[in-house]
Design a protein around this motif. Structure first.
Motif, PDB file in Angstrom:
ATOM      1  N   SER A  12       0.580   5.497  -5.040  1.00 27.03           N
ATOM      2  CA  SER A  12       0.779   6.939  -5.206  1.00 27.03           C
ATOM      3  C   SER A  12      -0.267   7.563  -6.126  1.00 27.03           C
ATOM      4  CB  SER A  12       2.183   7.215  -5.755  1.00 27.03           C
ATOM      5  OG  SER A  12       2.368   6.544  -6.996  1.00 27.03           O
ATOM      6  N   LYS A  44      -4.226  -1.147   9.141  1.00 31.00           N
ATOM      7  CA  LYS A  44      -3.919  -0.251   8.028  1.00 31.00           C
ATOM      8  C   LYS A  44      -3.912  -1.030   6.712  1.00 31.00           C
ATOM      9  CE  LYS A  44      -1.108   2.878  10.853  1.00 31.00           C
ATOM     10  NZ  LYS A  44       0.230   3.515  11.030  1.00 31.00           N
ATOM     11  N   GLN A  48     -11.856   3.275   8.582  1.00 32.11           N
ATOM     12  CA  GLN A  48     -12.481   4.047   7.508  1.00 32.11           C
ATOM     13  C   GLN A  48     -13.250   3.122   6.578  1.00 32.11           C
ATOM     14  OE1 GLN A  48     -12.446   7.476   7.359  1.00 32.11           O
ATOM     15  NE2 GLN A  48     -14.058   7.104   5.846  1.00 32.11           N
ATOM     16  N   SER A  84      -2.757  -2.761   3.608  1.00 32.46           N
ATOM     17  CA  SER A  84      -1.457  -3.349   3.265  1.00 32.46           C
ATOM     18  C   SER A  84      -1.330  -3.593   1.763  1.00 32.46           C
ATOM     19  CB  SER A  84      -1.239  -4.663   4.023  1.00 32.46           C
ATOM     20  OG  SER A  84      -2.260  -5.599   3.717  1.00 32.46           O
ATOM     21  N   SER A 142       0.805  -1.220   0.000  1.00 34.36           N
ATOM     22  CA  SER A 142       0.000   0.000   0.000  1.00 34.36           C
ATOM     23  C   SER A 142       0.838   1.269   0.000  1.00 34.36           C
ATOM     24  CB  SER A 142      -0.946   0.011   1.203  1.00 34.36           C
ATOM     25  OG  SER A 142      -0.220   0.046   2.410  1.00 34.36           O
ATOM     26  N   GLU A 143       2.040   1.197   0.567  1.00 34.94           N
ATOM     27  CA  GLU A 143       2.862   2.410   0.613  1.00 34.94           C
ATOM     28  C   GLU A 143       3.283   2.869  -0.780  1.00 34.94           C
ATOM     29  OE1 GLU A 143       5.791  -0.909   2.043  1.00 34.94           O
ATOM     30  OE2 GLU A 143       3.643  -0.462   2.145  1.00 34.94           O
ATOM     31  N   SER A 160      -6.180   5.909  -0.243  1.00 30.99           N
ATOM     32  CA  SER A 160      -4.760   6.262  -0.259  1.00 30.99           C
ATOM     33  C   SER A 160      -3.976   5.220   0.536  1.00 30.99           C
ATOM     34  CB  SER A 160      -4.554   7.649   0.357  1.00 30.99           C
ATOM     35  OG  SER A 160      -4.718   7.595   1.767  1.00 30.99           O
ATOM     36  N   SER A 161      -2.674   5.398   0.579  1.00 30.35           N
ATOM     37  CA  SER A 161      -1.818   4.469   1.316  1.00 30.35           C
ATOM     38  C   SER A 161      -2.090   4.526   2.817  1.00 30.35           C
ATOM     39  CB  SER A 161      -0.343   4.789   1.044  1.00 30.35           C
ATOM     40  OG  SER A 161      -0.048   6.125   1.437  1.00 30.35           O
ATOM     41  N   LYS A 162      -2.762   5.575   3.264  1.00 30.06           N
ATOM     42  CA  LYS A 162      -3.044   5.737   4.699  1.00 30.06           C
ATOM     43  C   LYS A 162      -4.448   5.248   5.078  1.00 30.06           C
ATOM     44  CE  LYS A 162      -0.014   9.759   4.977  1.00 30.06           C
ATOM     45  NZ  LYS A 162       1.116   8.992   5.534  1.00 30.06           N
ATOM     46  N   TYR A 163      -5.132   4.596   4.141  1.00 31.80           N
ATOM     47  CA  TYR A 163      -6.492   4.111   4.389  1.00 31.80           C
ATOM     48  C   TYR A 163      -6.487   3.067   5.511  1.00 31.80           C
ATOM     49  CZ  TYR A 163     -11.297   3.028   2.915  1.00 31.80           C
ATOM     50  OH  TYR A 163     -12.671   2.858   2.843  1.00 31.80           O
ATOM     51  N   THR A 164      -7.474   3.116   6.379  1.00 30.80           N
ATOM     52  CA  THR A 164      -7.518   2.222   7.541  1.00 30.80           C
ATOM     53  C   THR A 164      -8.756   1.340   7.542  1.00 30.80           C
ATOM     54  OG1 THR A 164      -8.735   3.789   8.933  1.00 30.80           O
ATOM     55  CG2 THR A 164      -6.313   3.979   8.916  1.00 30.80           C
TER      56      THR A 164
END
Length: 206
Positions: A126, A194, A144, A196, A122-123, A137-141
């Motif tokens: 972009s 988070k 959420q 992945s 996930s990081e 986004s890469s910060k999706y949890t």
């Protein structure tokens, strides 16, 4: 107030899937990556405009089962792309010989295909991914995800169906006929709460 059958049909189209008790997963009808609609065939000459040049050689394969041509490649940062060409989306192409000399997306030009995408980490996500009005986004949890897709989360299914308007009507009537792997879907994987990895999967035709 008396509700007519026409009104009920109208409601079934505009209301979200979680208002229907039978639904087993949430669904979406629009998925955009860098502004390009992925829940519809995409012209090959748009691929590099959206994702840039691949970092690996493009391989191609013809499926006897589906009659489809697949062009697959890898991008930097653990991202895989598959471009699946359905004959029915390209009636102007009369013979499979057309593809023998087409080895990349530029040569395919305006040929339309369905885009599969996998971000293995996930990081490395972009791109701007927009599902309806939701941003992934890469910060999706996972928290959420539970808010955005309550039915899928409730049923412990981290997938969301990707349907067109015709499929939505049928899904609301026959949800058990639609399953991940056979239906286009968005697949989320989480680790420690988070995101992945994330996948846009176009399902299989046979």
């Amino acid at each position: 107030m008396k509700i007519t059958s026409a009104a009920l049909i109208s409601l079934s189209i505009v209301l979200p899937s979680y208002t229907f008790a039978k639904a087993t997963m949430d669904y979406v009808t629009s998925v955009q990556v860098n502004g390009i609609e992925i829940n519809a065939p995409v012209a090959a000459n748009q691929i590099e405009k959206v994702f840039g040049k691949p970092t690996a050689k493009i391989s191609k394969e013809y499926s006897e089962c589906t009659g489809n041509h697949d062009y697959t490649t890898v991008y930097q940062n653990s991202k895989n792309l598959r471009f699946e060409i359905f004959p029915e989306d390209n009636p102007q192409i009369k013979t499979n010989n057309f593809y023998k000399t087409k080895n990349n997306f530029q040569q395919l030009n305006s040929v339309k295909g369905h885009v599969w995408l996998t971000w293995n980490k996930s990081e490395h996500l972009s791109e701007q991914v927009k599902i309806g009005n939701k941003i992934i986004s890469s910060k999706y949890t996972i928290e959420q995800f539970k808010k955005d897709f309550p039915i899928s989360a409730k049923n412990k299914n981290n997938s969301v169906l990707m349907l067109n308007s015709t499929e939505v009507k049928d899904y609301l009537k026959n949800p058990n006929d639609y399953s991940v792997g056979y239906t286009s879907a968005l697949n989320f994987k989480f680790k420690n709460g988070k995101l992945s990895s994330f996948e846009i999967n176009q399902g299989i035709a046979c």
